[in-house]
Design a protein around this motif. Sequence first.
Motif, PDB file in Angstrom:
ATOM      1  N   LYS A 110      -7.640  -2.359  18.939  1.00 33.76           N
ATOM      2  CA  LYS A 110      -8.571  -1.246  18.754  1.00 33.76           C
ATOM      3  C   LYS A 110      -9.331  -1.405  17.448  1.00 33.76           C
ATOM      4  N   ARG A 111     -10.622  -1.128  17.510  1.00 26.12           N
ATOM      5  CA  ARG A 111     -11.447  -1.150  16.304  1.00 26.12           C
ATOM      6  C   ARG A 111     -11.911   0.269  16.032  1.00 26.12           C
ATOM      7  N   LEU A 112     -12.122   0.582  14.777  1.00 24.43           N
ATOM      8  CA  LEU A 112     -12.627   1.887  14.374  1.00 24.43           C
ATOM      9  C   LEU A 112     -14.025   1.708  13.814  1.00 24.43           C
ATOM     10  N   GLU A 113     -14.938   2.544  14.261  1.00 25.63           N
ATOM     11  CA  GLU A 113     -16.295   2.499  13.734  1.00 25.63           C
ATOM     12  C   GLU A 113     -16.642   3.879  13.201  1.00 25.63           C
ATOM     13  N   PRO A 114     -17.253   3.942  12.026  1.00 24.22           N
ATOM     14  CA  PRO A 114     -17.585   5.248  11.460  1.00 24.22           C
ATOM     15  C   PRO A 114     -18.667   5.938  12.298  1.00 24.22           C
ATOM     16  N   PRO A 115     -18.621   7.261  12.345  1.00 23.91           N
ATOM     17  CA  PRO A 115     -19.597   8.002  13.143  1.00 23.91           C
ATOM     18  C   PRO A 115     -20.967   8.111  12.491  1.00 23.91           C
ATOM     19  N   ILE A 116     -21.204   7.393  11.428  1.00 25.60           N
ATOM     20  CA  ILE A 116     -22.478   7.462  10.714  1.00 25.60           C
ATOM     21  C   ILE A 116     -23.458   6.470  11.325  1.00 25.60           C
ATOM     22  N   GLU A 117     -24.619   6.965  11.716  1.00 26.22           N
ATOM     23  CA  GLU A 117     -25.646   6.101  12.308  1.00 26.22           C
ATOM     24  C   GLU A 117     -26.091   5.055  11.298  1.00 26.22           C
ATOM     25  N   THR A 133     -20.193  -1.241   9.410  1.00 25.21           N
ATOM     26  CA  THR A 133     -18.846  -1.600   8.969  1.00 25.21           C
ATOM     27  C   THR A 133     -17.825  -1.277  10.054  1.00 25.21           C
ATOM     28  N   VAL A 134     -16.950  -2.223  10.310  1.00 27.14           N
ATOM     29  CA  VAL A 134     -15.898  -2.052  11.311  1.00 27.14           C
ATOM     30  C   VAL A 134     -14.565  -1.989  10.574  1.00 27.14           C
ATOM     31  N   TYR A 135     -13.707  -1.084  11.020  1.00 23.79           N
ATOM     32  CA  TYR A 135     -12.398  -0.904  10.397  1.00 23.79           C
ATOM     33  C   TYR A 135     -11.287  -1.095  11.425  1.00 23.79           C
ATOM     34  N   TYR A 136     -10.094  -1.384  10.915  1.00 23.86           N
ATOM     35  CA  TYR A 136      -8.914  -1.523  11.761  1.00 23.86           C
ATOM     36  C   TYR A 136      -7.753  -0.809  11.084  1.00 23.86           C
ATOM     37  N   ARG A 137      -6.972  -0.079  11.866  1.00 18.95           N
ATOM     38  CA  ARG A 137      -5.760   0.529  11.326  1.00 18.95           C
ATOM     39  C   ARG A 137      -4.665  -0.531  11.302  1.00 18.95           C
ATOM     40  N   MET A 138      -3.952  -0.605  10.195  1.00 15.23           N
ATOM     41  CA  MET A 138      -2.871  -1.575  10.053  1.00 15.23           C
ATOM     42  C   MET A 138      -1.857  -1.410  11.191  1.00 15.23           C
ATOM     43  N   GLU A 139      -1.560  -0.177  11.536  1.00 15.18           N
ATOM     44  CA  GLU A 139      -0.593   0.097  12.601  1.00 15.18           C
ATOM     45  C   GLU A 139      -1.053  -0.490  13.937  1.00 15.18           C
ATOM     46  N   ASP A 140      -2.366  -0.373  14.237  1.00 14.95           N
ATOM     47  CA  ASP A 140      -2.898  -0.926  15.488  1.00 14.95           C
ATOM     48  C   ASP A 140      -2.791  -2.445  15.520  1.00 14.95           C
ATOM     49  N   VAL A 141      -3.058  -3.082  14.376  1.00 14.04           N
ATOM     50  CA  VAL A 141      -2.982  -4.545  14.314  1.00 14.04           C
ATOM     51  C   VAL A 141      -1.541  -5.018  14.503  1.00 14.04           C
ATOM     52  N   THR A 156       0.845  -1.196   0.000  1.00  4.49           N
ATOM     53  CA  THR A 156       0.000   0.000   0.000  1.00  4.49           C
ATOM     54  C   THR A 156       0.877   1.240   0.000  1.00  4.49           C
ATOM     55  N   GLN A 157       0.418   2.260  -0.647  1.00  3.68           N
ATOM     56  CA  GLN A 157       1.149   3.528  -0.697  1.00  3.68           C
ATOM     57  C   GLN A 157       1.044   4.271   0.617  1.00  3.68           C
ATOM     58  N   ASN A 158      -0.096   4.174   1.260  1.00  5.85           N
ATOM     59  CA  ASN A 158      -0.367   4.939   2.469  1.00  5.85           C
ATOM     60  C   ASN A 158      -0.030   4.098   3.692  1.00  5.85           C
ATOM     61  N   HIS A 159       0.901   4.579   4.528  1.00  3.04           N
ATOM     62  CA  HIS A 159       1.308   3.816   5.711  1.00  3.04           C
ATOM     63  C   HIS A 159       0.246   3.808   6.793  1.00  3.04           C
ATOM     64  N   ALA A 160      -0.719   4.693   6.718  1.00  3.77           N
ATOM     65  CA  ALA A 160      -1.791   4.719   7.703  1.00  3.77           C
ATOM     66  C   ALA A 160      -3.013   4.010   7.120  1.00  3.77           C
TER      67      ALA A 160
END
Length: 86
Positions: free
Chosen positions: A61-68, A72-80, A29-33
């Motif tokens: 840590k899991r990331l969840e979008p602030p949209i009601e 969809t659940v997301y994870y940052r590669m750095e956190d994993v 991936t081009q983007n490290h984040a």
Amino acid sequence: MTNNELIKLNQIEQILNCLLALIQKQENTQNHASILTQKELLSILKISPNTLKSWEKTGLKRLEPPIEGTRTVYYRMEDVLTYLTP
């Protein structure tokens, strides 16, 4: 070797394979984040959803979008990577 030692070695091997898969994905991936969806992460690491839930309970840590209404659940590669590296 005892059975417990073999189990521990298999667990270490699984973690190393997970780390290797994540590092290879990050290099591609081009983007490290980079941010992965839960489905992408499960596919890359070849783990079950229950394993991922277990990891979340122990600090991933899991990331969840602030949209009601969005599930969809997301994870940052750095956190994993941080979670999987002791």
